[in-house]
Design a protein around this motif. Structure first.
Motif, short mmCIF file in Angstrom:
data_model
loop_
_atom_site.label_atom_id
_atom_site.label_comp_id
_atom_site.label_asym_id
_atom_site.label_seq_id
_atom_site.Cartn_x
_atom_site.Cartn_y
_atom_site.Cartn_z
N PRO A 79 0.84 -1.20 0.00
CA PRO A 79 0.00 0.00 0.00
C PRO A 79 0.87 1.25 0.00
CG PRO A 79 0.11 -0.93 2.20
CD PRO A 79 0.82 -1.90 1.30
N MET A 80 0.33 2.33 -0.52
CA MET A 80 1.08 3.59 -0.57
C MET A 80 0.30 4.69 0.15
SD MET A 80 3.63 5.46 -1.38
CE MET A 80 4.62 4.54 -2.57
N PRO A 81 0.85 5.24 1.24
CA PRO A 81 0.18 6.37 1.90
C PRO A 81 0.04 7.54 0.94
CG PRO A 81 1.93 5.46 3.28
CD PRO A 81 2.08 4.83 1.92
N GLN A 82 -1.03 8.31 1.14
CA GLN A 82 -1.30 9.46 0.29
C GLN A 82 -1.05 10.76 1.05
OE1 GLN A 82 -2.51 8.70 -3.22
NE2 GLN A 82 -1.34 7.07 -2.25
N GLN A 83 -0.85 11.84 0.28
CA GLN A 83 -0.53 13.12 0.90
C GLN A 83 -1.62 13.61 1.85
OE1 GLN A 83 2.37 14.22 0.71
NE2 GLN A 83 3.25 14.26 -1.35
N ASP A 84 -2.88 13.25 1.57
CA ASP A 84 -3.98 13.76 2.41
C ASP A 84 -4.27 12.85 3.61
OD1 ASP A 84 -5.18 11.57 1.25
OD2 ASP A 84 -7.00 12.64 0.62
N GLY A 85 -3.44 11.82 3.80
CA GLY A 85 -3.66 10.92 4.93
C GLY A 85 -4.39 9.65 4.59
N GLY A 86 -4.76 9.50 3.32
CA GLY A 86 -5.42 8.28 2.89
C GLY A 86 -4.41 7.18 2.62
N LEU A 87 -4.90 6.06 2.13
CA LEU A 87 -4.05 4.90 1.87
C LEU A 87 -4.50 4.25 0.57
CD1 LEU A 87 -1.71 3.30 3.28
CD2 LEU A 87 -3.48 1.74 4.12
N ARG A 88 -3.61 4.20 -0.42
CA ARG A 88 -3.95 3.57 -1.69
C ARG A 88 -3.48 2.13 -1.66
NH1 ARG A 88 -0.68 6.05 -5.52
NH2 ARG A 88 0.64 4.19 -5.69
N LEU A 89 -4.42 1.22 -1.84
CA LEU A 89 -4.09 -0.21 -1.84
C LEU A 89 -3.55 -0.62 -3.20
CD1 LEU A 89 -7.19 -1.66 0.04
CD2 LEU A 89 -4.97 -1.02 0.99
N PRO A 90 -2.76 -1.71 -3.26
CA PRO A 90 -2.30 -2.20 -4.55
C PRO A 90 -3.47 -2.47 -5.48
CG PRO A 90 -1.17 -3.33 -2.76
CD PRO A 90 -2.26 -2.51 -2.13
N LEU A 98 -4.85 -7.94 1.53
CA LEU A 98 -3.54 -7.39 1.86
C LEU A 98 -3.08 -7.84 3.24
CD1 LEU A 98 -1.29 -5.42 0.91
CD2 LEU A 98 -2.52 -3.61 2.13
N ASN A 99 -3.99 -7.83 4.18
CA ASN A 99 -3.65 -8.28 5.53
C ASN A 99 -3.32 -9.76 5.57
OD1 ASN A 99 -4.04 -5.68 6.53
ND2 ASN A 99 -6.20 -6.05 7.02
N ASP A 100 -4.02 -10.55 4.76
CA ASP A 100 -3.71 -11.98 4.69
C ASP A 100 -2.35 -12.23 4.04
OD1 ASP A 100 -6.10 -12.61 5.90
OD2 ASP A 100 -7.16 -13.01 4.03
N LYS A 101 -1.99 -11.35 3.11
CA LYS A 101 -0.72 -11.52 2.40
C LYS A 101 0.46 -11.24 3.32
CE LYS A 101 1.61 -10.06 -1.87
NZ LYS A 101 1.67 -11.41 -2.44
N TYR A 102 0.27 -10.31 4.27
CA TYR A 102 1.34 -9.95 5.20
C TYR A 102 0.82 -10.12 6.64
CZ TYR A 102 3.09 -7.76 0.93
OH TYR A 102 3.49 -7.53 -0.36
N HIS A 150 4.07 3.02 8.49
CA HIS A 150 3.25 3.22 9.69
C HIS A 150 1.80 3.52 9.36
CE1 HIS A 150 7.02 3.23 11.85
NE2 HIS A 150 7.47 4.23 11.11
N GLU A 151 1.57 4.25 8.28
CA GLU A 151 0.19 4.63 7.94
C GLU A 151 -0.67 3.41 7.61
OE1 GLU A 151 2.92 7.92 6.24
OE2 GLU A 151 2.95 5.74 6.57
N TRP A 152 -0.05 2.31 7.32
CA TRP A 152 -0.78 1.05 7.10
C TRP A 152 -0.62 0.11 8.29
CZ3 TRP A 152 1.88 -3.71 5.04
CH2 TRP A 152 1.00 -4.79 5.03
N VAL A 153 0.62 -0.21 8.66
CA VAL A 153 0.87 -1.20 9.71
C VAL A 153 0.28 -0.77 11.05
CG1 VAL A 153 2.67 -2.38 11.03
CG2 VAL A 153 2.95 -2.06 8.56
N SER A 154 0.37 0.52 11.36
CA SER A 154 -0.07 1.01 12.68
C SER A 154 -1.18 2.05 12.56
CB SER A 154 1.13 1.61 13.43
OG SER A 154 2.16 0.67 13.59
N ARG A 155 -1.98 1.94 11.53
CA ARG A 155 -3.01 2.95 11.27
C ARG A 155 -3.99 3.08 12.44
NH1 ARG A 155 -3.87 5.50 6.71
NH2 ARG A 155 -5.80 6.66 6.39
#
Length: 342
Positions: A79-90, A98-102, A150-155
């Motif tokens: 996933p890629m964090p976005q400038q506005d605080g969002g999260l773009r998934l693959p 995604l959570n099952d993959k990691y 962190h924006e994904w793992v510890s959101r």
């Protein structure tokens, strides 16, 4: 080390088997293989080794091999964090997938080296490049990848702390919009203003208990409002030098492994962090002010941002950043890195 010496003959045997079985050439006999002076000799076989001498990889070569392996493993799969605080998934990947993959994020272990080697080779024959790629799978078999995303793992953990929150640009902008969107009593708008909630990102000051004590919302409305607050609130890291996230932006350089590879240790294993670089543009940030002074750049009163060459950079594994992270986030990263990139 001993791991490198043992890997090369094994992989050469695999290459010989693949070549003999798929290309119609001489097959590899069932007899034993002998290693002499770094040269693999297969008795009673016309097989010629692809490389008679497998050179030791230099530090730079190791990094390039690991970079290629990381690219194979993670390109378009994080996933890629976005400038506005969002999260773009693959692309095409749901959050649950995604959570099952990691499942052990932030830690990621490579697949078994023989499995990874065959996956990298694909359906083609064993070429010299394929053998080299396969060798790297064995060389780095004990490497643990640590995701400093962190924006994904510890959101969820960061959303509990106001200094890491921000308002998504797609969210409703005024309290009146929130009240209208959720069909809430209009009297709550004034209560929110009195509590300092000029924007939805500040609605977190109104907790469930506060709304209950105010007597303005019933249980269903409180649940609706809290769900809405979570949906319009993003996560943005704070600057480790000034403690503010308002002026923090991503550098645009992408994941760290696409530019350079850093090596360290983690629980007795080699470790490689994957993270992102950020820039703080806060004119009041001590690190920014030091760069302004060093470059002799002056900013006028009321300036909300500084030139990019005066912004303060930091990585997501920065020691100072980790020191100001909430304890529940710090506990996920008890690792020590080599200085100067490893």
């Amino acid at each position: 080390g001993s791991g490198r010496a043992s890997a090369a003959p094994t992989l050469a045997c695999a290459a010989a088997a693949a070549r003999g079985g798929g290309g119609g050439g001489a097959s590899v006999p069932n007899g034993p293989a002998a290693v002499s002076s770094g040269v693999l000799e297969l008795r009673n076989s016309s097989y010629t080794p692809i490389e008679q001498n497998v050179p030791s990889l230099t530090s730079d070569e190791l990094r390039q091999e690991l970079k290629a392996l990381l690219t194979f493993m993670f390109k378009d799969k994080l996933p890629m964090p976005q400038q506005d605080g969002g999260l773009r998934l693959p692309s095409g990947m749901l959050a649950a997938v995604l959570n099952d993959k990691y499942p052990h994020a932030p830690l990621v272990h490579f697949p078994p080296p023989h499995t990874l080697a065959l996956r990298r080779k694909g359906d083609g024959v064993w070429t010299q490049d394929a053998v080299r790629m396969a060798l790297s799978c064995f060389l780095f078999a004990d490497v643990i990848v640590v995701l400093y995303l962190h924006e994904w793992v510890s959101r969820a953990e960061l959303l509990e702390h106001a200094q890491f929150r921000c308002t998504l640009t797609t969210a409703h902008k005024t309290l009146e919009d929130v009240v209208l969107h959720l069909n809430l009593p209009t009297s709550i708008a004034q209560t929110m203003r009195n509590a300092g909630c000029a924007q939805p990102s500040a609605l977190h000051v109104l907790t469930d208990d506060a709304l209950l004590e105010a007597g303005l919302l019933d249980a269903g409305q409180r649940k609706t409002l809290c769900a809405y607050i979570r949906s319009v609130t993003g996560v943005r890291l704070i600057c480790p030098f000034c403690g503010v996230n308002t002026h923090v932006r991503m550098s645009g350089a992408g994941y760290s492994y696409t530019k350079y590879v850093r090596l360290g240790t983690c629980m007795g294993h080699h470790a490689c962090p994957i993270g992102l670089r950020y820039l703080c543009y806060n004119p009041e940030c001590p690190a920014v002010r030091a760069k302004l002074a060093d470059k002799q750049v002056s900013v006028s009163a009321g300036t909300t941002a500084v030139p990019q060459n005066c912004a303060a950079p930091f990585d997501s594994w920065n020691d100072k950043l980790m020191a100001v992270m909430p304890p529940e986030v710090q506990h996920k990263y008890p690792y020590t890195w080599f200085n100067q990139g490893g």
